[in-house]
Design an enzyme around this catalytic site. Sequence first.
Site, PDB file in Angstrom:
ATOM      1  N   HIS A 147       1.478  14.702   9.197  1.00 43.81           N
ATOM      2  CA  HIS A 147       0.726  15.190   8.047  1.00 43.81           C
ATOM      3  C   HIS A 147       1.236  14.584   6.749  1.00 43.81           C
ATOM      4  O   HIS A 147       0.517  14.458   5.772  1.00 43.81           O
ATOM      5  CB  HIS A 147       0.839  16.713   7.968  1.00 43.81           C
TER       6      HIS A 147
ATOM      7  N   HIS B 116      -6.430   8.757   8.067  1.00 48.78           N
ATOM      8  CA  HIS B 116      -7.409   7.685   7.826  1.00 48.78           C
ATOM      9  C   HIS B 116      -8.653   8.196   7.106  1.00 48.78           C
ATOM     10  O   HIS B 116      -9.586   7.429   6.893  1.00 48.78           O
ATOM     11  CB  HIS B 116      -7.830   7.036   9.151  1.00 48.78           C
TER      12      HIS B 116
ATOM     13  N   THR C 177       0.020   9.355   0.788  1.00 46.90           N
ATOM     14  CA  THR C 177       1.002   8.351   0.381  1.00 46.90           C
ATOM     15  C   THR C 177       1.722   7.891   1.644  1.00 46.90           C
ATOM     16  O   THR C 177       1.843   8.638   2.610  1.00 46.90           O
ATOM     17  CB  THR C 177       2.043   8.961  -0.578  1.00 46.90           C
TER      18      THR C 177
ATOM     19  N   TRP D  48       4.811   7.094   1.740  1.00 48.74           N
ATOM     20  CA  TRP D  48       6.240   7.422   1.651  1.00 48.74           C
ATOM     21  C   TRP D  48       6.550   8.738   2.343  1.00 48.74           C
ATOM     22  O   TRP D  48       5.683   9.594   2.501  1.00 48.74           O
ATOM     23  CB  TRP D  48       6.661   7.508   0.173  1.00 48.74           C
TER      24      TRP D  48
ATOM     25  N   ASP E  90       7.576  11.614   1.565  1.00 48.77           N
ATOM     26  CA  ASP E  90       7.725  12.290   0.279  1.00 48.77           C
ATOM     27  C   ASP E  90       7.345  13.768   0.322  1.00 48.77           C
ATOM     28  O   ASP E  90       7.141  14.387  -0.724  1.00 48.77           O
ATOM     29  CB  ASP E  90       6.878  11.578  -0.778  1.00 48.77           C
TER      30      ASP E  90
ATOM     31  N   SER F  15       4.651  15.083   1.179  1.00 54.42           N
ATOM     32  CA  SER F  15       3.303  15.325   0.654  1.00 54.42           C
ATOM     33  C   SER F  15       2.526  16.315   1.522  1.00 54.42           C
ATOM     34  O   SER F  15       1.560  16.905   1.062  1.00 54.42           O
ATOM     35  CB  SER F  15       2.525  14.011   0.528  1.00 54.42           C
TER      36      SER F  15
ATOM     37  N   ARG G 119      -9.916   4.966  18.904  1.00 56.90           N
ATOM     38  CA  ARG G 119      -9.314   4.626  17.607  1.00 56.90           C
ATOM     39  C   ARG G 119      -8.520   3.318  17.689  1.00 56.90           C
ATOM     40  O   ARG G 119      -8.631   2.454  16.829  1.00 56.90           O
ATOM     41  CB  ARG G 119      -8.392   5.742  17.120  1.00 56.90           C
TER      42      ARG G 119
ATOM     43  N   ARG H 106      -9.727  -0.113  15.630  1.00 57.83           N
ATOM     44  CA  ARG H 106      -8.890  -0.583  14.516  1.00 57.83           C
ATOM     45  C   ARG H 106      -8.145  -1.870  14.854  1.00 57.83           C
ATOM     46  O   ARG H 106      -7.290  -2.322  14.104  1.00 57.83           O
ATOM     47  CB  ARG H 106      -7.895   0.503  14.125  1.00 57.83           C
TER      48      ARG H 106
END
Lengths: 607, 438
Positions: free
Chosen positions: A134, A139, A189, A191, A193, A195, A446, A450
């Site tokens: 998460h 995408h 993002t 990173w 981080d 999020s 998928r 891709r």
Amino acid sequence: MVSIPNPLNLEWYQHPSLILQLAALSKERDDLRAENLYEQDGMRPDDPAGDPPPEVVRARTADGTYNDLGCPMMGSKDSGFGRNVPIADTVIDRKRLLTPDPREISRRLMARDTFKPAGILNALGAAWLQFENHNWFFHGDGRADRVIEVPIGADDDFPEKPMRIRETIPMRGEVVDGQPAPVFGNAETHWWDGSQVCGSGAAKQGQIRTFVDGKIKVDDNGRLPESDIPGIDLTGMQENYWFGPGLLHTVFAREHNAVCDALKKAHPELDDQRLFELGVLVVSALIAKIHTVEWTPCVLRHPALQIGMSANWYGALGETFRDKIGRVGDSEALSGIIGSATDHHAAPFSLTEEFVSVYRMHPLIPDDWSFYSLASGEHLRDAYFTDIQGSATRDFMHSLEMGDMWYSIGKASAGAVCLHNYPNALRNLTRVDGQVTDLATLDIVRDRERGVPRYNDFREALRMPRRKRIEDITPNKQWAKEINEIYGGDVDLVDLQIGMQAEQPPKGFGFSDTAFRIFILMASRRLKSDRFFTSDFRPEVYTKTGYDWVNENSMKDVLLRHYPELEPVIGDVERVFAPWHELGATEPGKKPVILRAADTVKSYLPF
Amino acid sequence: MALDFKHASVLEGVRFTAQVGVPNVVQGLFRKREAVVSAVGKLPADHLAYRLVEGLERKYGPDPFWVRVGAEEALLLTHPEDIEVVLGGSPSPFASDPDAKRKGMAAFQPTALTISRGNLWADRRAFAESVLGTGQPVHQLAAEFAAAAVAEADALLGLDRPMTFDDLNACFQRLTRVVVLGTAAEDDTELTDLLGQLMAAGNKMPGEPAKGYDELHARIEQYVAAPDPTALTGLITSAPQSAATDVPGQLIHWLFAMGDTLPANLMRTLMVLATHSKVAGVARSEVAGKDMADVEDVVGATYLAGCILEAMRLWPTTALFGRVLEEDFRWKNGQKTPAGTQVLIHNLFNHRNRARVPYADRFSPEEWTSGTAADDWRFNFFSHGPQGCPGAGMAIFLGQAFLGRVVNAGELKVRKGPRIDPGRLPYALDIYALEISL
């Protein structure tokens, strides 16, 4: 590190000693860093001109910009996924998008017949990976008018015919048959981080933040508040939600607020914005540390990984040395990546499509769940996965005490990542937006849409030997027979997911060596490319309080901080991601059988 | 880390023991040893203690941290949030009878409220609150008490030489006897002397009542048996009590706190009033034209109250105090502390914490009248929470009446004593070295 000759072409884990295995792993990672980092044009918008303003230098930004001050857009929200295989190897074969039939693969190779437990990893460990995903990638939702239609046979009880899967929409341009794949964008993002807790982008963070003392929204009962998506908590990332990630999103929201309290206590002069930024820095680093030194060594029980992952964080000199003495120069090998110099190696940082692919580990999730009382140990109820996820999540979570859910998820085993262990609940899943999907089918489609190479090409791109026959992929003869039937004996056609789930992992591993190659490259890259884990992992940036918080806390500390009632079941547990013991099963000085087993047992895999 | 607080090093523990723990003991925990206090006052002992704890706090704070005191590690608290947890959680699970305190107090007040636990504590607390009028805007005997305080002020104002601490103390011992036991006890200096001897015995932490305790108890019991309607003894029969309360035992603590601690605080307040002309000016204008025998005048002298509280903040008579954990305890951030842990609160540092208290070393009575000092859990000369001093209001009231009378009478002058810098007040102020002309 000195290169050790390998005349027999042994895999890293086949070397006869731990030292040689570590050396081989290190060389492997160096080669991967040099040979398996690619990006295309148009990965990210042009960088802004001018000097970066101070607020983007001192902390992580909401959209992931300015982590690299010389290339501010690198790794930002909505920038493109990179690749671990050469771009030329990402050719999309639209004609074979549905060949062999992905639904057939789902039904005959992936569908769970009986639950095969992982043994070494509990269901919390499964939820943890989803919680991390998460943070890392998404995408996007696609568009209702652009779908891939998967035919459903007459004998198939799938509720919709055909199954409609929304296409992945490229950042720019279109998919051209026979050409390398275009760039797909990451709605998160790139990173590490945090999020998933605080949100990617200022708009999302604005919904999550209280704007008081840096804190984020948690209700008076310590639960996440309602959102405008029925059944889903208000949190940074709300896709693919179920009670497992729900627990983790909750505890880390609380952790963020606890960090803010501690920071404010030490620095009463800091305002809401600074406290929030520091909370994000500290909690994201703590999550990264837990992932690196707790979750990973639990799912990869090989002795080399016990050392290697700890070395990623602390370095070869170990935790005690670094805590007491500090870093030894800038050596990543001796003192770990954390606090070393930032380095992107062969390409600017981004997560990759292949990274997304190898983290498709849905078999970790059990279908059938049992819930127990933490207070008495009594069995409270059973639930099927469908009823504890998606729009049912909040109602379910509010029907139980948090402690009961933690105890139950900690006690349950994750599923083994192997064929015939894909949760059937996910193979017939009604999403919050009403789409009905078979995630196993989707996992196959998928990768194909891709331009992620199929199994043998994927291995070759990582300098792993191609398999000549399907029987060489797996020692399980029954599986080899079934794969042969589906793929018509063509080993080169075998999908990446199928190959990885059929492979026999190295000793003690919870997933395949093929997946692991991407893992050792990307797990360390997520740290090494990020200045907040490298050159800016220091008290001047994190504050001393924040820096100590990251260094001194573990997942067990986080759990006991917010749920001290868990002490009877995790008080003497060393690995919180291994199955917990029964309430009352422990006695002083003697580890319960399940803990002793968790320290030693290998992943249960039907080989 | 497992959930634990940081640990100061062994060497830091040795320094803490020497610079914070030991000076508190050698100066006398209960009865100050005059010679030692004066000797220590000449050394920068309190300053060193402050500097040491300041350094430790910077290194290991702001959360509580472990520091060795003698052979054992104790948890030192420096942040008001944590102090609130502990004092708000007293007497259970943070009991107020650490071993040293209990052993010392056993010499002269073995049944004191502050070292009682559980139901017994609740019983004795209810008794104390009732008699002392805790939380009441004005004590029902306030008029009598104000008159008694003013009488003592007048006695001192009549001195034809500068006032010493012994003078002030003698007055307050008398005042205390009158307020607590009644006018019949006004001249019972033997009782005060006996208490003094027992307190001195308490310094040695004997762990049992000292010789003479029974006599003291019996003498107080006689006063209780013949209650004076103008004194606290007059309120005892109507106060809640049980067979376990031990009324005379409770009164001993009031005699100790009012008769010994209050004059020490007032001596320092007088010193400041004599050296801070602005403060003295504000104080004087507050009580101008009032004779302080009127209860409302006394209660209205809030600036004077602020002055007393400020002196208590700057020079706390209890530099270090503690609690002991009855059971395992988990703090807000998950740290777990085992039963039996000694929790220390270093008033000397907390009251003067330069990093957190903007007026740390200045005399700032206005912080008590219009600022936030009164709500700050950092300042604990009266303690805080359920075990906050039940007689605090009465002590301040007596001090206001006394000081108001003295301030009204004219300018105070320090005749003997150290020169002090109002902008940077010293950590120690030796009351035995002061002489003030009123």
